[in-house]
Design a protein around this motif. Structure first.
Motif, mmCIF file in Angstrom:
data_model
loop_
_atom_site.group_PDB
_atom_site.id
_atom_site.type_symbol
_atom_site.label_atom_id
_atom_site.label_comp_id
_atom_site.label_asym_id
_atom_site.label_seq_id
_atom_site.Cartn_x
_atom_site.Cartn_y
_atom_site.Cartn_z
ATOM 1 N N THR A 1 0.698 -1.358 0.066
ATOM 2 C CA THR A 1 0.018 0.033 -0.062
ATOM 3 C C THR A 1 0.797 1.338 -0.093
ATOM 4 N N PHE A 2 1.964 1.250 0.829
ATOM 5 C CA PHE A 2 3.136 2.470 0.842
ATOM 6 C C PHE A 2 3.582 2.662 -0.549
ATOM 7 N N SER A 3 3.885 1.755 -1.119
ATOM 8 C CA SER A 3 4.464 1.819 -2.585
ATOM 9 C C SER A 3 3.379 2.336 -3.846
ATOM 10 N N LYS A 4 2.178 1.869 -3.591
ATOM 11 C CA LYS A 4 1.223 2.235 -4.381
ATOM 12 C C LYS A 4 0.686 3.801 -4.050
ATOM 13 N N HIS A 5 0.926 4.234 -2.894
ATOM 14 C CA HIS A 5 0.530 5.512 -2.286
ATOM 15 C C HIS A 5 1.552 6.613 -2.994
ATOM 16 N N LEU A 6 2.715 5.895 -3.026
ATOM 17 C CA LEU A 6 3.802 6.895 -3.567
ATOM 18 C C LEU A 6 3.687 6.806 -5.211
ATOM 19 N N GLU A 7 3.419 5.880 -5.701
ATOM 20 C CA GLU A 7 3.210 5.678 -7.151
ATOM 21 C C GLU A 7 2.190 7.027 -7.481
#
Length: 352
Positions: free
Chosen positions: A84-90
């Motif tokens: 979720t963290f990586s998707k948020h940053l994407e």
């Protein structure tokens, strides 16, 4: 024999000579300088010739001319980069790209010796991600370093008069999931809960924020939180936790994330307990693991796109003064119900 040196960079002067126009005209067009009376036909000719010759802007010169690097530096805590963290940053990166900015992330390591990226990149804005969970984004020493490096836009920076501070709703957006977990279990009749924390020390501060939110939600609903402890599938702690919780009458577990939920469900199954009959478990982040695990894990889903856009808005607000127009999606955390949660089993001795 002639040398094979690197191909010379095409300059604005080359475009001007090719078209027979002034260097100033080309500069005005390429820099999109306001207040100039250049015809659309001339502007189009300049842009077409720039494309034909392979012109690329000289970023250092542009930075000197405009005073901007078009870089947003996001300083991350030393957290594992989850799904979720990586998707948020994407999402944040894509939104900033549309506005002409590059998002660069920098993770501070405990005891690290590398030079801070804000001293190297000359970013337009530096944002401390830790503020999104109500933590101090920068230490006093880091603020000194930022200011010494000439960074004038830091979010949040408590030293500046009228400085921006994290919206309370942005903090709520991170802990809303824990609230939703407790509310979901309460709606199914569970009254004695436990909290499964991450065993990764890098999660400690975030785990504490979510645990505190879960306890507060439980108190409001007059539920009992029997215990909170870290669980890990590798060291037997999940098995010990499940055994202790079952013995004390816990019927449902609020898990820090889907990995801790999976460790808890696995331990319950190995102990001969049924899930969710004897123990219901709800995860957090709605990662692919939650859907693929058997039994599948109920989990909190976030509006990652909304959170990403909100982070981009903070950056553009700091960089250009754009208004913070979007409503923070703090209430968009929802529980995706799967096989790991169900009504309390009163026949097994659970509270009605």
């Amino acid at each position: 024999m002639a040398g094979t040196g690197a191909k010379r960079r095409v300059t604005a002067a080359d475009i001007a000579r090719s078209l027979g126009v002034s260097r100033a005209t080309v500069g005005y067009v390429l820099n999109n300088t306001p207040g100039q009376t250049i015809s659309e036909a001339t502007r189009r000719r300049v842009l077409d010739e720039a494309s034909r010759l392979g012109y690329r802007p000289h970023t250092s010169a542009q930075r000197l001319a405009s005073g901007r690097s078009r870089i947003i530096l996001l300083v991350l805590p030393d957290w594992p980069m989850g799904f979720t963290f990586s998707k948020h940053l994407e999402e944040a990166s894509a939104a900033l790209d549309e506005a002409g900015y590059s998002l660069v992330t920098y993770t501070r390591r405990a005891g690290g010796h590398s030079r801070p990226l804000w001293e190297v990149l000359e970013p337009d804005v530096v944002i401390g991600y830790a503020m999104m969970v109500g933590l101090d984004a920068f230490s006093p020493d880091e603020l000194d370093s930022l200011h010494a490096a000439g960074v004038t836009k830091v979010f949040p920076d408590p030293r500046l008069p009228g400085a921006s501070s994290p919206d309370a709703a942005s903090v709520a957006a991170i802990v809303a999931g824990a609230r939703r977990q407790v509310q979901h279990l309460h709606s199914l009749g569970h009254r004695r809960l436990a909290i499964a924390l991450s065993a990764d020390p890098r999660h400690a501060l975030l785990a504490e924020s979510r645990s505190r939110a879960a306890r507060h939600a439980a108190e409001q609903l007059e539920l009992g939180v029997v215990d909170a402890r870290p669980v890990d599938y590798r060291d037997g702690s999940a098995d010990r936790a499940v055994e202790a919780w079952h013995e004390t009458g816990v019927t449902a577990v609020v898990a820090f994330n889907d990995e801790t939920a999976a460790a808890t469900v696995g331990a319950a199954v190995r102990a001969g307990l049924s899930v969710p009959g004897d123990l219901a478990v709800v995860g957090h982040d709605d990662t692919p693991l939650a859907a693929m695990f058997v039994p599948s894990i109920s989990s909190v889903r976030f509006d990652t796109a909304g959170l990403g856009h909100y982070l981009a808005e903070i950056a553009l607000h700091e960089a250009e003064g754009r208004p913070l127009s979007r409503q923070v999606p703090d209430l968009d955390a929802t529980v995706v119900v799967r096989e790991s949660t169900g009504p309390v089993n009163t026949d097994a001795g659970g509270d009605p």
